[in-house]
Design an enzyme around this catalytic site. Sequence first.
Site, PDB file in Angstrom:
ATOM      1  N   CYS A  96      38.248   2.314  49.738  1.00  0.00           N
ATOM      2  CA  CYS A  96      37.221   1.341  49.373  1.00  0.00           C
ATOM      3  C   CYS A  96      36.098   1.318  50.407  1.00  0.00           C
ATOM      4  O   CYS A  96      36.364   1.188  51.606  1.00  0.00           O
ATOM      5  CB  CYS A  96      37.836  -0.046  49.241  1.00  0.00           C
ATOM      6  SG  CYS A  96      36.647  -1.297  48.721  1.00  0.00           S
ATOM      7  N   LYS A 135      45.779   6.010  48.581  1.00  0.00           N
ATOM      8  CA  LYS A 135      44.591   6.366  47.799  1.00  0.00           C
ATOM      9  C   LYS A 135      43.450   6.566  48.784  1.00  0.00           C
ATOM     10  O   LYS A 135      43.155   5.689  49.595  1.00  0.00           O
ATOM     11  CB  LYS A 135      44.229   5.271  46.795  1.00  0.00           C
ATOM     12  CG  LYS A 135      43.056   5.637  45.884  1.00  0.00           C
ATOM     13  CD  LYS A 135      42.838   4.571  44.817  1.00  0.00           C
ATOM     14  CE  LYS A 135      41.775   5.010  43.813  1.00  0.00           C
ATOM     15  NZ  LYS A 135      40.420   5.057  44.389  1.00  0.00           N
ATOM     16  N   ASN A 207      40.908  11.285  40.991  1.00  0.00           N
ATOM     17  CA  ASN A 207      40.229  10.066  40.581  1.00  0.00           C
ATOM     18  C   ASN A 207      38.722  10.252  40.802  1.00  0.00           C
ATOM     19  O   ASN A 207      38.308  11.021  41.661  1.00  0.00           O
ATOM     20  CB  ASN A 207      40.771   8.887  41.409  1.00  0.00           C
ATOM     21  CG  ASN A 207      39.966   7.615  41.247  1.00  0.00           C
ATOM     22  OD1 ASN A 207      39.469   7.053  42.227  1.00  0.00           O
ATOM     23  ND2 ASN A 207      39.824   7.132  40.034  1.00  0.00           N
ATOM     24  N   GLY A 208      37.933   9.561  40.011  1.00  0.00           N
ATOM     25  CA  GLY A 208      36.485   9.591  40.201  1.00  0.00           C
ATOM     26  C   GLY A 208      35.766  10.211  39.013  1.00  0.00           C
ATOM     27  O   GLY A 208      35.898  11.410  38.779  1.00  0.00           O
ATOM     28  N   GLY A 228      39.378   4.818  36.384  1.00  0.00           N
ATOM     29  CA  GLY A 228      38.925   3.496  36.789  1.00  0.00           C
ATOM     30  C   GLY A 228      38.055   2.842  35.743  1.00  0.00           C
ATOM     31  O   GLY A 228      38.529   2.277  34.771  1.00  0.00           O
TER      32      GLY A 228
END
Length: 331
Positions: A96, A135, A207-208, A228
């Site tokens: 994050c 993550k 991811n992404g 996400g």
Amino acid sequence: MNVTEQARLSVAPMMDWTDRFCRGFHRILSREALLYTEMVTAAAIIHGPRARLLRRDAPENPVALQIGGSDPEELRRATALAAPFGYDEVNLNVGCPSDRVQSGCFGAVLMKTPGLVAECVRAMIAESAVEVTVKCRIGVDDQDPDTVLPDFLNQMQDAGVRRITIHARKAWLEGLSPKDNREIPPLDYPLVHRMKTRFPELHLSINGGIAPGMIEDQLWLMDGVMVGRAAYHQPWDILGEADRLWNREPPCKGPVEAALAMRPQIVAWLEEGARIHQITRHMLGLFHGRPGARLWRRVLSEGAHKAQSPAEGLALYDAALDQIRGAMAAA
């Protein structure tokens, strides 16, 4: 089926979005996909309203708890305190990029100190009866991802981590907002794919920027895919047929059936004291791209904050259902 198998497809932890109402809705759509909580800081678990922060509903499983922090002892204590809540996995946030996270010296900034991350996960593993995962990003700021990422994965592996999700973008800790960090840094899927070749013994998820139609192609190259924003804004398109990835029949035949299946859960939540807008705000994208989608969003958006009682909230939901069924029948 164990959690590693269910990590074949997961819904990313998203602040202000993946609360228990969102997860309950997503579980109606897929029995198998792994769900994640919003990030909860280790300090909040230790010193804050733990029961409220970690509350979950049994039908959510499999569900992972994501923790933010950078102090090994604090993370150890938080992991131990979270154990009675019955999560299927504990995940450390190393991705994050928000200012709030940086000021606490955790999240993506930890990509700069992989040795500290290794200490953190060792402490968490020592206290956890369930798997501890990570993550991360491919790097931050001026780091060279081709050097930083394999070193990071190697140190995580040495610390005992066996499952890692990689957001295939750098994070720029200065100059970009959290929103921009989700969109502007270029995606580098080939780098993440190379990490799977280089670390075949690790379970690696990508991811992404994953959109509907991309999941199966990515699964040819990776162990898992984490989705996400697309899972939030287009939940049926991502999760409605997801259980076929495990050769299972989906629980609902279409978004209308999913909306009907949600009704008993909504009744239960309203009777507990929840407000209808807390629930339906996560459901606005259920009919994305389908006849009546705009009407569904408008009815729920305009009326949810006005509904003061459970009866008014349920009446609003039923009205939205009637509207969407009428629009689909007329299409």
